[in-house]
Write a protein that holds these residues in place. Sequence first.
Motif, PDB file in Angstrom:
ATOM      1  N   THR A   4       8.189  -7.377   1.935  1.00  0.00           N
ATOM      2  CA  THR A   4       6.815  -7.894   2.020  1.00  0.00           C
ATOM      3  C   THR A   4       5.838  -7.143   1.124  1.00  0.00           C
ATOM      4  O   THR A   4       4.744  -7.635   0.876  1.00  0.00           O
ATOM      5  CB  THR A   4       6.298  -7.860   3.477  1.00  0.00           C
ATOM      6  OG1 THR A   4       6.333  -6.519   3.954  1.00  0.00           O
ATOM      7  CG2 THR A   4       7.114  -8.754   4.380  1.00  0.00           C
ATOM      8  N   SER A   5       6.225  -5.993   0.606  1.00  0.00           N
ATOM      9  CA  SER A   5       5.328  -5.246  -0.285  1.00  0.00           C
ATOM     10  C   SER A   5       5.098  -5.984  -1.609  1.00  0.00           C
ATOM     11  O   SER A   5       4.157  -5.681  -2.336  1.00  0.00           O
ATOM     12  CB  SER A   5       5.868  -3.835  -0.550  1.00  0.00           C
ATOM     13  OG  SER A   5       7.028  -3.887  -1.343  1.00  0.00           O
ATOM     14  N   GLU A  28      -0.810  -9.247   7.639  1.00  0.00           N
ATOM     15  CA  GLU A  28      -1.394  -8.544   8.787  1.00  0.00           C
ATOM     16  C   GLU A  28      -0.262  -8.231   9.758  1.00  0.00           C
ATOM     17  O   GLU A  28       0.213  -9.129  10.459  1.00  0.00           O
ATOM     18  CB  GLU A  28      -2.467  -9.392   9.472  1.00  0.00           C
ATOM     19  CG  GLU A  28      -3.728  -9.531   8.659  1.00  0.00           C
ATOM     20  CD  GLU A  28      -4.851 -10.211   9.418  1.00  0.00           C
ATOM     21  OE1 GLU A  28      -4.654 -10.630  10.575  1.00  0.00           O
ATOM     22  OE2 GLU A  28      -5.939 -10.326   8.838  1.00  0.00           O
ATOM     23  N   GLY A  29       0.164  -6.983   9.746  1.00  0.00           N
ATOM     24  CA  GLY A  29       1.270  -6.587  10.617  1.00  0.00           C
ATOM     25  C   GLY A  29       2.546  -7.311  10.235  1.00  0.00           C
ATOM     26  O   GLY A  29       3.010  -7.208   9.103  1.00  0.00           O
ATOM     27  N   ASP A  30       3.090  -8.091  11.168  1.00  0.00           N
ATOM     28  CA  ASP A  30       4.334  -8.814  10.913  1.00  0.00           C
ATOM     29  C   ASP A  30       4.083 -10.306  10.699  1.00  0.00           C
ATOM     30  O   ASP A  30       4.937 -11.138  10.947  1.00  0.00           O
ATOM     31  CB  ASP A  30       5.329  -8.591  12.050  1.00  0.00           C
ATOM     32  CG  ASP A  30       4.818  -9.082  13.389  1.00  0.00           C
ATOM     33  OD1 ASP A  30       3.638  -9.465  13.497  1.00  0.00           O
ATOM     34  OD2 ASP A  30       5.618  -9.095  14.345  1.00  0.00           O
ATOM     35  N   ARG A  31       2.872 -10.634  10.197  1.00  0.00           N
ATOM     36  CA  ARG A  31       2.527 -12.027   9.939  1.00  0.00           C
ATOM     37  C   ARG A  31       1.846 -12.178   8.579  1.00  0.00           C
ATOM     38  O   ARG A  31       1.185 -11.263   8.104  1.00  0.00           O
ATOM     39  CB  ARG A  31       1.555 -12.560  11.002  1.00  0.00           C
ATOM     40  CG  ARG A  31       2.062 -12.440  12.399  1.00  0.00           C
ATOM     41  CD  ARG A  31       1.114 -13.032  13.414  1.00  0.00           C
ATOM     42  NE  ARG A  31      -0.224 -12.446  13.360  1.00  0.00           N
ATOM     43  CZ  ARG A  31      -1.258 -12.907  14.037  1.00  0.00           C
ATOM     44  NH1 ARG A  31      -1.135 -13.968  14.818  1.00  0.00           N
ATOM     45  NH2 ARG A  31      -2.440 -12.331  13.939  1.00  0.00           N
ATOM     46  N   ILE A  32       2.014 -13.346   7.981  1.00  0.00           N
ATOM     47  CA  ILE A  32       1.284 -13.703   6.775  1.00  0.00           C
ATOM     48  C   ILE A  32       0.077 -14.519   7.216  1.00  0.00           C
ATOM     49  O   ILE A  32       0.221 -15.511   7.932  1.00  0.00           O
ATOM     50  CB  ILE A  32       2.142 -14.556   5.818  1.00  0.00           C
ATOM     51  CG1 ILE A  32       3.373 -13.789   5.364  1.00  0.00           C
ATOM     52  CG2 ILE A  32       1.315 -15.015   4.625  1.00  0.00           C
ATOM     53  CD1 ILE A  32       4.335 -14.633   4.559  1.00  0.00           C
ATOM     54  N   LYS A  33      -1.091 -14.095   6.792  1.00  0.00           N
ATOM     55  CA  LYS A  33      -2.316 -14.835   7.065  1.00  0.00           C
ATOM     56  C   LYS A  33      -2.553 -15.769   5.883  1.00  0.00           C
ATOM     57  O   LYS A  33      -2.577 -15.330   4.729  1.00  0.00           O
ATOM     58  CB  LYS A  33      -3.492 -13.866   7.219  1.00  0.00           C
ATOM     59  CG  LYS A  33      -4.803 -14.518   7.554  1.00  0.00           C
ATOM     60  CD  LYS A  33      -5.871 -13.447   7.751  1.00  0.00           C
ATOM     61  CE  LYS A  33      -7.176 -14.032   8.208  1.00  0.00           C
ATOM     62  NZ  LYS A  33      -8.184 -12.979   8.444  1.00  0.00           N
ATOM     63  N   LEU A  34      -2.716 -17.057   6.164  1.00  0.00           N
ATOM     64  CA  LEU A  34      -2.947 -18.045   5.121  1.00  0.00           C
ATOM     65  C   LEU A  34      -4.447 -18.258   4.930  1.00  0.00           C
ATOM     66  O   LEU A  34      -5.240 -18.056   5.850  1.00  0.00           O
ATOM     67  CB  LEU A  34      -2.278 -19.370   5.490  1.00  0.00           C
ATOM     68  CG  LEU A  34      -0.770 -19.296   5.715  1.00  0.00           C
ATOM     69  CD1 LEU A  34      -0.226 -20.656   6.107  1.00  0.00           C
ATOM     70  CD2 LEU A  34      -0.062 -18.778   4.477  1.00  0.00           C
ATOM     71  N   PRO A  52       5.133 -15.916  10.832  1.00  0.00           N
ATOM     72  CA  PRO A  52       5.852 -14.633  10.950  1.00  0.00           C
ATOM     73  C   PRO A  52       6.574 -14.242   9.653  1.00  0.00           C
ATOM     74  O   PRO A  52       7.178 -15.090   8.998  1.00  0.00           O
ATOM     75  CB  PRO A  52       6.873 -14.888  12.064  1.00  0.00           C
ATOM     76  CG  PRO A  52       6.473 -16.149  12.727  1.00  0.00           C
ATOM     77  CD  PRO A  52       5.650 -16.931  11.747  1.00  0.00           C
ATOM     78  N   THR A  53       6.495 -12.970   9.302  1.00  0.00           N
ATOM     79  CA  THR A  53       7.199 -12.494   8.102  1.00  0.00           C
ATOM     80  C   THR A  53       8.712 -12.571   8.268  1.00  0.00           C
ATOM     81  O   THR A  53       9.434 -12.552   7.276  1.00  0.00           O
ATOM     82  CB  THR A  53       6.794 -11.046   7.748  1.00  0.00           C
ATOM     83  OG1 THR A  53       7.057 -10.193   8.863  1.00  0.00           O
ATOM     84  CG2 THR A  53       5.333 -10.962   7.345  1.00  0.00           C
ATOM     85  N   SER A  54       9.186 -12.696   9.490  1.00  0.00           N
ATOM     86  CA  SER A  54      10.634 -12.809   9.723  1.00  0.00           C
ATOM     87  C   SER A  54      11.207 -14.090   9.110  1.00  0.00           C
ATOM     88  O   SER A  54      12.418 -14.202   8.923  1.00  0.00           O
ATOM     89  CB  SER A  54      10.947 -12.760  11.215  1.00  0.00           C
ATOM     90  OG  SER A  54      10.302 -13.826  11.896  1.00  0.00           O
TER      91      SER A  54
END
Length: 85
Positions: A4-5, A28-34, A52-54
């Motif tokens: 994610t970096s 933001e944490g373990d989520r992508i904010k659109l 979720p970034t997962s």
Amino acid sequence: MADTSKIREHMELVGADGVHIGTVDRIEGDRIKLTRKDSGQGSHRGHHHYIPTSLIAEVDSDKVWLSANADVAAELFEEEKNDPT
């Protein structure tokens, strides 16, 4: 999970099927904010959505690819009402 970096503001978020899902605002944490511009219609309009970034399969030079097709990923959106940012 992908690195994610490598994700930057304004990258395109696409499903495994190549369909546009949204535009990255930030991580933001373990989520992508659109961004709000991709917030949808009706009651979804004007709210940030999160995914979720997962679900990230790959990050290339200008796109974030998810492991799910766009229609499935859209069902997994999280929404925050009264989002001040």
